[in-house]
Motif scaffolding. Structure first.
Motif, PDB file in Angstrom:
ATOM      1  N   HIS A 190       0.811  -1.312   0.086  1.00 41.21           N
ATOM      2  CA  HIS A 190       0.102  -0.110   0.004  1.00 41.21           C
ATOM      3  C   HIS A 190       0.782   1.321   0.076  1.00 41.21           C
ATOM      4  CE1 HIS A 190      -2.759   3.289   1.131  1.00 41.21           C
ATOM      5  NE2 HIS A 190      -1.810   3.365   2.331  1.00 41.21           N
ATOM      6  N   HIS A 191       1.806   1.180   0.748  1.00 40.62           N
ATOM      7  CA  HIS A 191       2.631   2.285   1.055  1.00 40.62           C
ATOM      8  C   HIS A 191       3.517   2.580  -0.265  1.00 40.62           C
ATOM      9  CE1 HIS A 191       6.367   4.590   2.788  1.00 40.62           C
ATOM     10  NE2 HIS A 191       5.155   5.472   3.014  1.00 40.62           N
ATOM     11  N   TRP A 192       4.315   1.771  -0.950  1.00 40.18           N
ATOM     12  CA  TRP A 192       4.772   1.885  -2.100  1.00 40.18           C
ATOM     13  C   TRP A 192       3.550   2.366  -3.339  1.00 40.18           C
ATOM     14  CZ3 TRP A 192       8.581   1.378  -5.940  1.00 40.18           C
ATOM     15  CH2 TRP A 192       7.794   1.053  -7.184  1.00 40.18           C
ATOM     16  N   MET A 219      -3.104  10.486   5.000  1.00 33.88           N
ATOM     17  CA  MET A 219      -2.974   8.972   4.947  1.00 33.88           C
ATOM     18  C   MET A 219      -1.725   8.567   6.135  1.00 33.88           C
ATOM     19  SD  MET A 219      -0.962   6.266   3.932  1.00 33.88           S
ATOM     20  CE  MET A 219       0.285   6.694   2.984  1.00 33.88           C
ATOM     21  N   HIS A 220      -0.781   9.415   6.244  1.00 35.77           N
ATOM     22  CA  HIS A 220       0.582   8.946   7.097  1.00 35.77           C
ATOM     23  C   HIS A 220      -0.259   9.143   8.475  1.00 35.77           C
ATOM     24  CE1 HIS A 220       2.626   9.305   3.453  1.00 35.77           C
ATOM     25  NE2 HIS A 220       3.495   8.606   3.990  1.00 35.77           N
ATOM     26  N   GLN A 221      -1.200  10.126   8.893  1.00 36.36           N
ATOM     27  CA  GLN A 221      -1.494  10.291  10.157  1.00 36.36           C
ATOM     28  C   GLN A 221      -2.376   9.125  10.487  1.00 36.36           C
ATOM     29  OE1 GLN A 221      -5.361  10.741  11.171  1.00 36.36           O
ATOM     30  NE2 GLN A 221      -4.711  11.092  13.337  1.00 36.36           N
ATOM     31  N   LEU A 346      12.372  18.295   4.268  1.00 30.53           N
ATOM     32  CA  LEU A 346      12.378  18.080   5.730  1.00 30.53           C
ATOM     33  C   LEU A 346      12.059  16.612   5.799  1.00 30.53           C
ATOM     34  CD1 LEU A 346      12.932  18.577   8.729  1.00 30.53           C
ATOM     35  CD2 LEU A 346      10.572  19.155   8.929  1.00 30.53           C
ATOM     36  N   HIS A 347      10.935  16.110   5.536  1.00 36.06           N
ATOM     37  CA  HIS A 347      10.622  14.578   5.843  1.00 36.06           C
ATOM     38  C   HIS A 347      11.349  13.813   4.737  1.00 36.06           C
ATOM     39  CE1 HIS A 347       8.420  11.548   3.515  1.00 36.06           C
ATOM     40  NE2 HIS A 347       8.130  10.892   4.688  1.00 36.06           N
ATOM     41  N   ASN A 348      11.585  14.046   3.370  1.00 35.75           N
ATOM     42  CA  ASN A 348      12.421  13.280   2.757  1.00 35.75           C
ATOM     43  C   ASN A 348      13.875  13.098   3.095  1.00 35.75           C
ATOM     44  OD1 ASN A 348      10.176  12.603   0.937  1.00 35.75           O
ATOM     45  ND2 ASN A 348      11.012  14.700  -0.469  1.00 35.75           N
ATOM     46  N   TRP A 386       9.571   8.630  13.127  1.00 33.70           N
ATOM     47  CA  TRP A 386       9.974   9.742  12.221  1.00 33.70           C
ATOM     48  C   TRP A 386       8.564  10.376  11.824  1.00 33.70           C
ATOM     49  CZ3 TRP A 386      12.813  13.488  11.458  1.00 33.70           C
ATOM     50  CH2 TRP A 386      12.815  14.201  10.036  1.00 33.70           C
ATOM     51  N   HIS A 387       7.381   9.518  11.559  1.00 32.98           N
ATOM     52  CA  HIS A 387       6.169  10.108  11.097  1.00 32.98           C
ATOM     53  C   HIS A 387       5.555  10.869  12.262  1.00 32.98           C
ATOM     54  CE1 HIS A 387       5.929  10.003   6.837  1.00 32.98           C
ATOM     55  NE2 HIS A 387       6.703   9.075   6.731  1.00 32.98           N
ATOM     56  N   ALA A 388       5.780  10.267  13.495  1.00 29.52           N
ATOM     57  CA  ALA A 388       4.973  10.902  14.656  1.00 29.52           C
ATOM     58  C   ALA A 388       5.546  12.395  14.990  1.00 29.52           C
ATOM     59  CB  ALA A 388       5.250  10.025  15.979  1.00 29.52           C
TER      60      ALA A 388
HETATM   61 CU1  CUO Z   1       5.276   7.637   2.951  1.00 30.12          CU
HETATM   62 CU2  CUO Z   1       7.748   8.998   4.884  1.00 30.12          CU
HETATM   63  O1  CUO Z   1       7.258   7.442   3.818  1.00 30.12           O
HETATM   64  O2  CUO Z   1       6.168   9.067   3.574  1.00 30.12           O
END
Ligand code: CUO
Length: 672
Positions: A190-192, A219-221, A346-348, A386-388
């Motif tokens: 799913h993530h890919w 989606m990430h939340q 930042l995120h990447n 990281w996503h938190a």
């Molecule tokens: Cu989906 Cu950090 O991987 O965004």
């Protein structure tokens, strides 16, 4: 020669000599005859594209969507594929590239092009578990696979290879309790797929999708909310933000994946590794942790001032409706960022810093770890930390927005009078979860002869099919239309105490969302689990091209709609005693939700986390509504938050630590 599934036996591309890599030329006829099919697809000779940029990535290197240099190469290749004038030319270009370009880069760019070209609506994208099974399972599996491929399929002696359940760690590592979630094949696919549909750095035409920045946030939340739900089911606390980058990272991860392309193992991260400044010539990447800190501080400052500064130095307000979309594109970041010079990447680059922390300056010539690849990142506990952190930035912005008033939540005249959950084989208001085994065919990702399927069996969580029955009273005296929104959250926090609304609102996972007609007076609505707007069925996550439907809409769905939460992970694991949860149902006024001009949508059935192909996001409200804001004054608890068009039903999730047969367990039907 490239094998193409077509009819019973498939077909082989008839490749012009000059397209073949030199050493394959003498072997041409021999290779073509290996597939046991006479059918040939002619490949046209075209003016060959300039591949100098994408060829900079070596054939045996790994490819990362988080690395700017890799993204540039991918963008160029996608541009080449998108620029081919006819389907024939496109096929020629892809055949030409196949044995020259790095395979990961090639499959990525090809998949993006197939998803976005108008003339490839009926061309399949192979499932990544088929092309690169090594990104999804224990490398020990492949030694067995090799053995099995020596056994002719027709002999009936080929066995299914079992992917072990506990192969990355033991229970001495408490994080291992979550391995069934982090290492789930469907979740990683799913993530890919999500990142395939929403690239950050290619042509405007592809990147610019309706509310993509907001969907990145949402989606990430939801992934985090789901992960936290699972953590609480396993007696662990909510995930901690990775917000101090000078401290060692407590969690280690040893992926035990091999890269078959590179014949290298994916590097592990030992517990308590520190992040470092990154300077690697090989990937043409250099940045300091201080860069990340500067970008973070500027982003927070922008949120607190309520506006961002764009490339021309103009101030752009972070409005109630558009602010989150601006921030999503800026923080991720994509080419839609208002100002990459100022707010950075930042995120990447966080993914990148973490993925290279074992070899930040390439002293040891080690490739990146699993955090560097969207197909593998969710396996690692640090992904959620990281996503938190990233989600916390978005929440900071959401906290500045006006609270929803009762008028923005209520649907006057509409009341929910009852909610009941009915799971197959279980008492009312109890979800039932257990283990199930499913098969994936690995043969397309491996070279062997004669051909045939090789199946791997993997274990995953599953739930019994269920129905949610909702009774709705329409006192308006007229026909009405409503959007039903179903969410669920744990009833208590990790200490066993009732939630404050402030915290609980971030714990709600979306279960379903759909539109209903409401006639005057009593209405009974019944909704089945497999209709969920969040998930796609098992067959679609792992679609096997040889079994594709032959035509029409069914085929389109089968091919393209690979984005969607895997259905088997819709309901969190729960506990043996029955984990107490709150099932929240709301009916909002469709007149305020509807989106005009959506066209005729394809792939609309997992829209909640994935959007709709070639169409606007099908819900006008802010994503996460009604839980995306702080509550109005005086509201401390979920009960106080409710308006008559909402209702909460106490439910439980009962987990049984046993394997069930899909035919008998009530987990079917998966299919639509
Ligand atoms: Cu989906 Cu950090 O991987 O965004």
């Amino acid at each position: 020669p490239v094998f193409m599934p077509k009819g019973d036996k498939g077909a082989v591309f008839d490749v012009p000599d000059e397209y073949l890599v030199e050493r394959y030329r003498p072997l041409k006829d021999d290779l073509a005859s290996r597939f046991g099919t006479e059918e040939r697809i002619a490949v046209k000779t075209i003016t060959l594209p300039d591949l100098s940029l994408p060829l900079q990535l070596g054939r045996r290197e790994n490819f990362s969507l988080f690395l700017p240099h890799h993204k540039k190469m991918a963008a160029r290749l996608i541009e080449i594929f998108m620029g081919m004038r006819t389907l024939e030319d496109f096929i020629s270009a892809s055949v030409y590239c196949r044995d020259r370009i790095n395979p990961y880069l090639f499959i990525y760019a090809l998949s993006v092009a197939i998803l976005h070209r108008p003339d490839t609506q009926n061309l399949p994208i192979p499932s990544l578990t088929e092309t690169f099974p090594e990104k999804f399972m224990d490398s020990a599996v492949f030694a067995q696979v090799k053995e099995e491929t020596n056994i002719v399929e027709d002999s009936g002696q080929r066995i299914k290879i079992e992917i072990p359940v506990d192969y990355t760690a033991s229970n001495l590592d408490i994080e291992h309790r979550l391995a069934y979630f982090r290492e789930d094949l469907g979740i990683n696919l799913h993530h890919w797929h999500w990142h395939l549909v929403y690239p950050t750095d290619t042509s405007q035409q592809i990147v610019q999708k309706d509310r993509r920045g907001e969907l990145f946030y949402y989606m990430h939340q939801q992934v985090l909310a789901r992960y936290n739900f699972e953590r609480l089911s396993n007696s662990l606390g909510r995930v901690k933000r990775l917000n101090n980058w000078r401290d060692p990272i407590e969690e280690g991860y040893f992926p035990k994946l091999d890269s078959l392309v590179a014949s290298r193992v994916w590097p592990p991260r030992f517990a308590n590794t520190r992040l470092n400044d990154i300077d690697r010539e090989q990937e043409q990447i250099r940045f300091d942790l201080q860069d990340l800190e500067r970008w973070r501080d500027r982003i927070y400052a922008a949120i607190h001032s309520g506006s961002v500064i764009d490339k021309d130095g103009q101030s752009v307000a972070l409005t109630e409706s558009k602010g989150i979309d601006i921030l999503g594109n800026m923080i991720e970041s994509s080419t839609l960022s208002v100002n990459r010079n100022l707010y950075g990447d930042l995120h990447n680059l966080g993914h990148t810093a973490i993925s290279f922390c074992h070899d930040p300056d390439n002293k040891n010539l080690e490739p990146f770890g699993v955090m560097g690849d969207t197909a593998t990142a969710m396996r690692d506990p640090v992904f959620y930390r990281w996503h938190a952190f990233i989600d916390d930035i978005f929440q900071e912005h959401k906290n500045t927005l006006p609270r929803y008033t009762v008028a923005q939540l209520d649907y006057p005249g509409i009341a929910i009078t009852g909610v009941q959950l009915v799971s197959q084989g279980e008492q009312p208001n109890i979800f039932s979860t257990f283990w199930e085994k499913s098969d994936v065919d690995l043969s397309n990702g491996l070279d062997f002869n004669p051909r045939g399927s090789v199946y791997a069996t993997f274990t995953h969580l599953q739930h019994s099919t269920f129905r949610i029955k909702i009774t709705i009273d329409n006192k308006t005296g007229a026909d009405k239309i409503g959007t039903v929104r179903i969410f669920m959250s744990p009833k208590y926090d990790e200490r066993g105490l009732s939630w404050s609304f402030r915290d609980q609102k971030n714990m709600f996972i979306e279960i379903d969302k759909f539109v209903v007609n409401l006639k005057p007076k009593q209405n009974t609505v019944e909704r089945l689990s497999h209709q969920s707007s969040v998930t796609i069925p098992f067959e679609r996550s792992f679609r096997n091209l040889n079994q594709a439907p032959q035509s029409g809409q069914e085929l389109q769905r089968y091919m393209f709609c690979g984005c969607g939460w895997p259905h088997h992970m819709l309901i969190p694991k729960g506990t043996a005693d029955g984990y107490p949860c709150e099932l929240f149902v709301m009916v909002s006024n469709w007149a305020d939700d509807k989106v005009e001009g959506r066209g005729d949508p394809v792939c609309a059935d997992a829209a909640s986390y994935c959007g709709v192909r070639d169409a606007l996001y099908p819900d006008k409200r802010s994503m996460g509504y009604p839980f995306d804001r702080q509550p109005r004054a005086g509201v401390q608890s979920l009960q106080q938050f409710l308006t008559p068009n909402m209702r909460v039903q106490d439910v439980k999730i009962r987990f049984r630590n046993e394997y069930r047969d899909p035919e008998k367990s009530g987990s079917l039907p998966h299919r639509n």
